[in-house]
Design a protein around this motif. Structure first.
Motif, PDB file in Angstrom:
ATOM      1  N   ALA A   1      27.668  45.050  16.104  1.00 38.72           N
ATOM      2  CA  ALA A   1      28.761  44.315  16.739  1.00 38.72           C
ATOM      3  C   ALA A   1      28.316  43.715  18.070  1.00 38.72           C
ATOM      4  CB  ALA A   1      29.958  45.246  16.943  1.00 38.72           C
ATOM      5  N   ILE A   2      27.615  44.513  18.869  1.00 40.75           N
ATOM      6  CA  ILE A   2      27.129  44.028  20.169  1.00 40.75           C
ATOM      7  C   ILE A   2      26.121  42.902  19.976  1.00 40.75           C
ATOM      8  CG2 ILE A   2      25.791  44.675  22.217  1.00 40.75           C
ATOM      9  CD1 ILE A   2      27.106  47.452  22.012  1.00 40.75           C
ATOM     10  N   LEU A   3      25.270  43.035  18.973  1.00 40.50           N
ATOM     11  CA  LEU A   3      24.294  41.985  18.678  1.00 40.50           C
ATOM     12  C   LEU A   3      24.996  40.678  18.336  1.00 40.50           C
ATOM     13  CD1 LEU A   3      21.376  41.052  18.114  1.00 40.50           C
ATOM     14  CD2 LEU A   3      21.688  41.842  15.760  1.00 40.50           C
ATOM     15  N   LEU A   4      26.032  40.745  17.499  1.00 36.86           N
ATOM     16  CA  LEU A   4      26.762  39.543  17.115  1.00 36.86           C
ATOM     17  C   LEU A   4      27.472  38.914  18.312  1.00 36.86           C
ATOM     18  CD1 LEU A   4      28.248  40.589  13.656  1.00 36.86           C
ATOM     19  CD2 LEU A   4      26.336  39.058  14.104  1.00 36.86           C
ATOM     20  N   ILE A   5      28.005  39.764  19.191  1.00 33.75           N
ATOM     21  CA  ILE A   5      28.634  39.248  20.412  1.00 33.75           C
ATOM     22  C   ILE A   5      27.600  38.513  21.260  1.00 33.75           C
ATOM     23  CG2 ILE A   5      29.704  39.919  22.607  1.00 33.75           C
ATOM     24  CD1 ILE A   5      31.031  42.244  21.074  1.00 33.75           C
ATOM     25  N   ALA A   6      26.415  39.098  21.380  1.00 35.79           N
ATOM     26  CA  ALA A   6      25.358  38.509  22.205  1.00 35.79           C
ATOM     27  C   ALA A   6      24.846  37.195  21.626  1.00 35.79           C
ATOM     28  CB  ALA A   6      24.208  39.507  22.353  1.00 35.79           C
ATOM     29  N   LEU A   7      24.857  37.074  20.300  1.00 37.71           N
ATOM     30  CA  LEU A   7      24.334  35.874  19.651  1.00 37.71           C
ATOM     31  C   LEU A   7      25.287  34.686  19.756  1.00 37.71           C
ATOM     32  CD1 LEU A   7      22.770  37.423  16.411  1.00 37.71           C
ATOM     33  CD2 LEU A   7      21.553  36.527  18.397  1.00 37.71           C
ATOM     34  N   GLY A   8      26.552  34.953  20.082  1.00 40.31           N
ATOM     35  CA  GLY A   8      27.512  33.862  20.215  1.00 40.31           C
ATOM     36  C   GLY A   8      28.276  33.602  18.929  1.00 40.31           C
TER      37      GLY A   8
ATOM     38  N   GLU B   1      29.029  30.910  17.073  1.00 39.63           N
ATOM     39  CA  GLU B   1      28.520  30.030  16.012  1.00 39.63           C
ATOM     40  C   GLU B   1      27.493  30.735  15.143  1.00 39.63           C
ATOM     41  OE1 GLU B   1      26.288  25.713  15.571  1.00 39.63           O
ATOM     42  OE2 GLU B   1      27.465  26.133  17.363  1.00 39.63           O
ATOM     43  N   THR B   2      26.508  31.348  15.777  1.00 42.13           N
ATOM     44  CA  THR B   2      25.470  32.072  15.035  1.00 42.13           C
ATOM     45  C   THR B   2      26.061  33.280  14.318  1.00 42.13           C
ATOM     46  OG1 THR B   2      23.800  31.399  16.644  1.00 42.13           O
ATOM     47  CG2 THR B   2      23.246  33.252  15.231  1.00 42.13           C
ATOM     48  N   SER B   3      26.939  34.015  14.999  1.00 44.24           N
ATOM     49  CA  SER B   3      27.548  35.202  14.399  1.00 44.24           C
ATOM     50  C   SER B   3      28.369  34.850  13.168  1.00 44.24           C
ATOM     51  CB  SER B   3      28.441  35.911  15.423  1.00 44.24           C
ATOM     52  OG  SER B   3      27.672  36.370  16.511  1.00 44.24           O
ATOM     53  N   ALA B   4      29.051  33.728  13.205  1.00 41.70           N
ATOM     54  CA  ALA B   4      29.850  33.299  12.055  1.00 41.70           C
ATOM     55  C   ALA B   4      28.960  33.036  10.845  1.00 41.70           C
ATOM     56  CB  ALA B   4      30.648  32.047  12.407  1.00 41.70           C
ATOM     57  N   GLU B   5      27.793  32.416  11.077  1.00 39.42           N
ATOM     58  CA  GLU B   5      26.852  32.164   9.985  1.00 39.42           C
ATOM     59  C   GLU B   5      26.360  33.480   9.381  1.00 39.42           C
ATOM     60  OE1 GLU B   5      25.829  29.277   8.611  1.00 39.42           O
ATOM     61  OE2 GLU B   5      27.319  28.253   9.844  1.00 39.42           O
ATOM     62  N   ILE B   6      26.086  34.451  10.237  1.00 40.42           N
ATOM     63  CA  ILE B   6      25.609  35.760   9.762  1.00 40.42           C
ATOM     64  C   ILE B   6      26.703  36.489   8.999  1.00 40.42           C
ATOM     65  CG2 ILE B   6      24.806  38.038  10.498  1.00 40.42           C
ATOM     66  CD1 ILE B   6      23.464  36.627  12.875  1.00 40.42           C
ATOM     67  N   MET B   7      27.915  36.484   9.540  1.00 35.82           N
ATOM     68  CA  MET B   7      29.022  37.208   8.925  1.00 35.82           C
ATOM     69  C   MET B   7      29.301  36.706   7.509  1.00 35.82           C
ATOM     70  SD  MET B   7      30.511  39.552  11.048  1.00 35.82           S
ATOM     71  CE  MET B   7      32.290  39.583  11.276  1.00 35.82           C
ATOM     72  N   ARG B   8      29.100  35.406   7.283  1.00 37.97           N
ATOM     73  CA  ARG B   8      29.358  34.845   5.968  1.00 37.97           C
ATOM     74  C   ARG B   8      28.429  35.410   4.903  1.00 37.97           C
ATOM     75  NH1 ARG B   8      31.322  29.921   8.487  1.00 37.97           N
ATOM     76  NH2 ARG B   8      29.239  29.183   8.968  1.00 37.97           N
ATOM     77  N   LEU B   9      27.289  35.959   5.336  1.00 36.93           N
ATOM     78  CA  LEU B   9      26.298  36.500   4.402  1.00 36.93           C
ATOM     79  C   LEU B   9      26.489  37.992   4.130  1.00 36.93           C
ATOM     80  CD1 LEU B   9      23.135  34.732   5.885  1.00 36.93           C
ATOM     81  CD2 LEU B   9      24.483  34.018   3.906  1.00 36.93           C
ATOM     82  N   LEU B  10      27.407  38.635   4.837  1.00 36.17           N
ATOM     83  CA  LEU B  10      27.603  40.076   4.716  1.00 36.17           C
ATOM     84  C   LEU B  10      28.646  40.414   3.668  1.00 36.17           C
ATOM     85  CD1 LEU B  10      27.658  41.050   8.513  1.00 36.17           C
ATOM     86  CD2 LEU B  10      25.734  41.200   6.929  1.00 36.17           C
ATOM     87  N   PRO B  11      28.546  41.636   3.052  1.00 40.87           N
ATOM     88  CA  PRO B  11      29.570  42.090   2.121  1.00 40.87           C
ATOM     89  C   PRO B  11      30.916  42.234   2.836  1.00 40.87           C
ATOM     90  CG  PRO B  11      27.591  43.439   1.953  1.00 40.87           C
ATOM     91  CD  PRO B  11      27.425  42.583   3.160  1.00 40.87           C
ATOM     92  N   GLU B  12      31.999  42.100   2.083  1.00 39.15           N
ATOM     93  CA  GLU B  12      33.338  42.123   2.651  1.00 39.15           C
ATOM     94  C   GLU B  12      33.619  43.412   3.413  1.00 39.15           C
ATOM     95  OE1 GLU B  12      36.861  40.710   3.877  1.00 39.15           O
ATOM     96  OE2 GLU B  12      35.375  39.579   2.719  1.00 39.15           O
TER      97      GLU B  12
END
Length: 334
Positions: free
Chosen positions: A11-18, A20-31
């Motif tokens: 979660a902290i990593l995704l916050i740090a990445l911002g 736009e980038t976090s949204a791209e990553i989240m789309r690739l993760l299981p629900e």
């Protein structure tokens, strides 16, 4: 690392990445993972800069380690990470990657089971079944189980491990159903690359010397090429740092100085020091001068020189003149 600790770091990593980038990553993760991480993000009010930087650094190290493992395997990754991060941090990263890989692989229950109970279960299985299961286990645990089998079965199982190249989900599923009370049904949808010489070497590096000798002897008769490949891989040049100082000195007495200078090209400082500290000041100075005078060298030539020294080490070990540390303690005789 606990699941919550891992989720919080993610979660902290995704916050740090911002966003736009976090949204791209989240789309690739299981629900289910998205839900858990979203909950963690929602409950984080503030992240200390030093905490954020540490997690970013850890992520980069793990990403780098994963890339190295994919490119050349665990030993390749360990050597590069030793140079980049230092021995202690490299070990921590590799250990974490190993644990992640273990959790993603089939036969998870077998890896967690009591070794003696697992041995009792496998004693009645076919050698090819035992070989496949051991391929998925921790090398030290697989070594312990292998050493409990009758001598003739040890060699047959080892031969099968060394010659396996891949298996299919159907085969894994069939074996898991046969012993479904002991193993979980963790079947991948793609073929798994398992076994092979590397897996067998890792297991043999952890078994007792007598078990190793028995297996190698039989393999020399049945599969001489496999036996030679295994013997050349059992002790690597980098493992010289595990030898006692007196044993290193015995090895150096039997090693050609030109081969030694070539073998030390490009190795870590730890390995060089393991050699230099067992030489006289004059011999060390002479060796370093030869290394400098030699200039750049082909990797194949360096590896050939290292294999010559490994051959000397293995020969001295077989004669009983030096001692290579094994997975099992040697028996004491009077």
């Amino acid at each position: 690392m606990s699941e919550m600790a891992g989720l919080k770091k993610a979660a902290i990593l995704l916050i740090a990445l911002g966003t736009e980038t976090s949204a791209e990553i989240m789309r690739l993760l299981p629900e289910n993972v998205i839900q858990k991480i979203s909950y963690e993000i929602a409950n984080i009010d503030y992240v200390k800069p030093e905490e954020r930087d540490a997690i970013m650094e850890e992520f980069l190290e793990m990403s780098q380690a994963r890339e190295y493992i994919i490119d050349g395997g665990i030993n390749y990754a360990r050597n590069l990470l030793n140079k980049a991060l230092g021995a202690q941090r490299a070990k921590e990263v590799i250990d974490t990657m190993n644990q992640i890989q273990l959790r993603e692989r089939p036969f998870d229950i077998a890896r967690k089971a009591d070794p003696q109970q697992l041995t009792n279960l496998l004693l009645n299985e076919q050698p090819q079944t035992v070989a496949l299961i051991l391929c998925y286990m921790q090398p030290d645990k697989a070594a312990l189980i292998l050493s409990q089998f009758p001598l003739e079965m040890q060699s047959e199982i080892a031969e099968r491990i060394g010659t396996i190249t891949s298996t299919t989900p159907a085969v894994i599923e069939k074996i898991e159903k046969v012993i479904e009370n002991k193993f979980s049904n963790l079947v991948d949808n793609e073929a798994e690359t398992v076994g092979g010489v590397h897996t067998l070497v890792e297991i043999l590096n952890s078994v007792g010397r007598s078990t190793e000798k028995n297996i190698i002897t039989v393999l020399e008769k049945n599969q001489p090429d496999l036996a030679n490949e295994i013997k050349s891989s059992l002790f690597t040049f980098e493992d010289i740092v595990t030898l006692e100082k007196s044993d290193v000195q015995k090895v150096l007495r039997d090693v050609n100085n030109a081969d030694l200078a070539l073998a030390l090209k490009g190795v870590s400082e730890d390995i060089k020091q393991a050699i230099f500290q067992n030489l006289s000041a004059r011999a060390e100075e002479s060796l370093q001068e030869e290394m400098e005078f030699m200039g750049p060298a082909r990797l194949s030539a360096v590896e050939e020189a290292q294999q010559k020294i490994v051959a000397v080490i293995r020969n001295l070990d077989e004669k009983g003149e030096i001692y290579l540390r094994r997975g099992e303690q040697d028996a004491v005789v009077s």
